[in-house]
Scaffold this active site. Structure first.
Site, PDB file in Angstrom:
ATOM      1  N   SER A   1      -8.668   3.022   1.552  1.00 29.51           N
ATOM      2  CA  SER A   1      -7.606   3.243   1.810  1.00 29.51           C
ATOM      3  C   SER A   1      -6.819   3.947   0.919  1.00 29.51           C
ATOM      4  O   SER A   1      -6.890   4.566  -0.401  1.00 29.51           O
ATOM      5  CB  SER A   1      -7.065   1.799   2.586  1.00 29.51           C
ATOM      6  N   LYS A   2      -5.743   4.546   1.409  1.00 29.77           N
ATOM      7  CA  LYS A   2      -4.734   5.193   0.338  1.00 29.77           C
ATOM      8  C   LYS A   2      -4.127   4.179  -0.815  1.00 29.77           C
ATOM      9  O   LYS A   2      -4.329   5.192  -2.502  1.00 29.77           O
ATOM     10  CB  LYS A   2      -3.450   4.964   0.817  1.00 29.77           C
ATOM     11  N   ARG A   3      -4.765   3.091  -0.828  1.00 33.48           N
ATOM     12  CA  ARG A   3      -4.395   2.282  -2.885  1.00 33.48           C
ATOM     13  C   ARG A   3      -5.206   2.498  -3.520  1.00 33.48           C
ATOM     14  O   ARG A   3      -5.645   2.586  -4.743  1.00 33.48           O
ATOM     15  CB  ARG A   3      -5.080   0.983  -1.837  1.00 33.48           C
TER      16      ARG A   3
END
Ligand code: GLU
Length: 469
Positions: A239-241
């Site tokens: 994910s974006k993390r």
């Protein structure tokens, strides 16, 4: 004759093309290319609320950058509603589907009741045998068999059996007549002759429903392969993390599309312990037997290392087009041509990204390099005046500007001044680049060209004379 492999990539245009989607596209594209088959692009924009033209364009842009070309399409599901309608009607008249007028509240109550009995929440089949005619707002449900199993013969995961009792009579058309995902995708795959479907295993629960639709329509079920999801370094779903998710963000960070393709393929597919693949090698070697069953882990350091390797291995002229936008961003207006290729050649072994390459290239294009203060203080000092003058004169008088002659000049200056190589080369480097770090001194001088070298050396001599006063 073996059948022609026909694969597809059907993104939903509800955002940019993300890494996982790009990997799916690349697997399907490679499988088609490896088998001399066909690759179809289809835009799944039936969800009009969430689909945007901007996303469609972002997907095209990303695929173009990656170099993933398609043989057919793009088809747009939003333009195919008449076709879906025909198939929905056919399923109703053959007794495989029916109109259902249960309200959402009634369906919720059925689902809750099933849950209370300890069953999976499901529609209870209230309208299944009612044979209702069409009426405003009625949905269409598929008549899922009440017994037996539907087996997904997955090319990657092996056979997976689903009990039909768990599937319930799923909706294939909404109250406004628009098709649901499972219906549209099957009709498209049938009418586009798709025979091989490689997609993320987040779709595995849709597959038995789709197989039942193929069977109800008397169509051949395609070969399915479900690929494990990509995980972040902490083993949670990517994910974006974990970093940028959009493919084109990597273009903007200075990545080479070949490195990106190589990296994404390796997130799930392997060929022994080989890490570096050219595009051609991938097409030659790609198969489904070596897609792993465990999730690929996204490792940004590995991507960076692969990028450096792709840059190092590519011919300079092929890198120019990728580098030019980064030079432009720095206000360096330059055209592809021999000078730029020479510059790139010197920077290839030392640039991990095109951003780094553009930074490293800047000095080649300025009128005069700006001296780094510390570097000038350390290397362009009075004691160097004699050797620098001698070197400048010798270069000015060179008959042929080549590496061998430059080496001879350096040797002569070193001999006459008693200075070591570094003591001569560093001031020259500062004179020519303004900095203490650059490509190898001779290759850099050759790339700069005789004229620029002489003028920059003269400037440095004048500078030393000024500071000597
Ligand atoms: N539009 C679907 C998606 O983007 C396609 C799934 C499929 O491959 O059938 O997830």
């Amino acid at each position: 004759m073996a059948q022609t492999i026909i694969t597809r990539f059907p993104p939903s245009p509800t955002g940019y093309l993300h890494l996982g989607g790009a990997r799916t596209a690349i697997f399907n594209w490679l499988y088609a290319r490896h088998n001399h088959g066909r690759f179809v692009l289809r835009i799944e924009d039936t969800d009009v609320q969430r689909s945007t033209d901007e996303s469609v364009n972002a997907i095209f842009e990303a695929m173009e950058w990656l170099g993933i070309d398609w043989d057919e399409g793009p088809y747009f599901q939003s333009e195919r509603f008449d076709i879906y309608k025909k198939y929905i009607d056919r399923l109703i008249s053959s007794g495989n589907a029916y109109y259902c007028t249960c309200t959402p509240e009634e369906v919720d109550a059925m689902r809750n009741a099933a849950k209370e009995r300890g069953d999976n929440p499901r529609y209870d089949g209230s309208c299944r045998e009612k044979n209702l005619p069409w009426q405003e707002g009625a949905v269409v449900r598929f008549k899922t068999p009440l017994t037996g199993n539907t087996v997904v013969e997955d090319m990657i995961r092996g056979d997976i059996a689903f009990s039909n009792t768990e599937l319930d009579d799923f909706i294939i058309a909404r109250g406004d007549g628009s098709p649901m995902y499972n219906l549209a995708v099957v009709i498209d795959d049938i009418t586009m002759n798709i025979n091989t479907i490689i997609r993320g295993d987040d779709h595995i629960s849709n597959t038995p429903k789709q197989i039942l639709l193929y069977q109800a329509l008397g169509a051949k079920v395609p070969d399915f392969g479900h690929v494990p999801m990509v995980l972040g370094p902490d083993k949670s779903r990517l994910s974006k993390r974990h970093g940028a998710m959009s493919v084109t963000a990597y273009r903007d960070m200075g990545y080479h599309p070949d490195a990106m393709v190589n990296f994404l393929v390796r997130l799930g597919w392997s060929h022994g312990d080989q890490e570096f693949f050219t595009r051609k090698e991938l097409i030659d070697k790609f198969d489904l037997d070596h897609i792993g069953r465990s999730a690929g882990v996204f490792n940004p350091e590995k991507l960076l290392a692969l990028n450096a390797e792709h840059i190092r291995n590519a011919p300079a002229d092929s890198l120019a087009a990728h580098l030019l936008p980064f030079l432009q961003e720095k206000g360096i207006a330059v055209e592809a041509g021999a000078y730029l290729y020479g510059v790139i050649e010197t920077l290839k072994p030392r640039s991990k990204t095109f951003v780094e390459m553009a930074d490293g290239a800047a000095f080649y294009f300025v009128e005069k390099p700006e001296y780094d203060e510390k570097a000038a203080a350390k290397f362009l000092k009075p004691a160097l005046l004699g050797p620098m003058k001698q070197l400048t004169d010798a270069v000015s008088g060179m008959a042929e500007f080549n590496e061998k002659n430059l080496e001879d000049i350096f040797k002569q200056v070193m001999e006459d001044s008693g200075l070591g190589f570094g003591k001569v080369a560093q001031p020259v480097r500062v004179a020519l680049t303004g900095k203490t770090v650059s490509p190898g001194i001779f290759e850099m001088m050759l790339a700069l060209g005789k004229e620029k070298v002489i003028s920059r050396l003269c400037d440095a001599v004048a500078y030393i004379e000024r500071v000597s006063e």
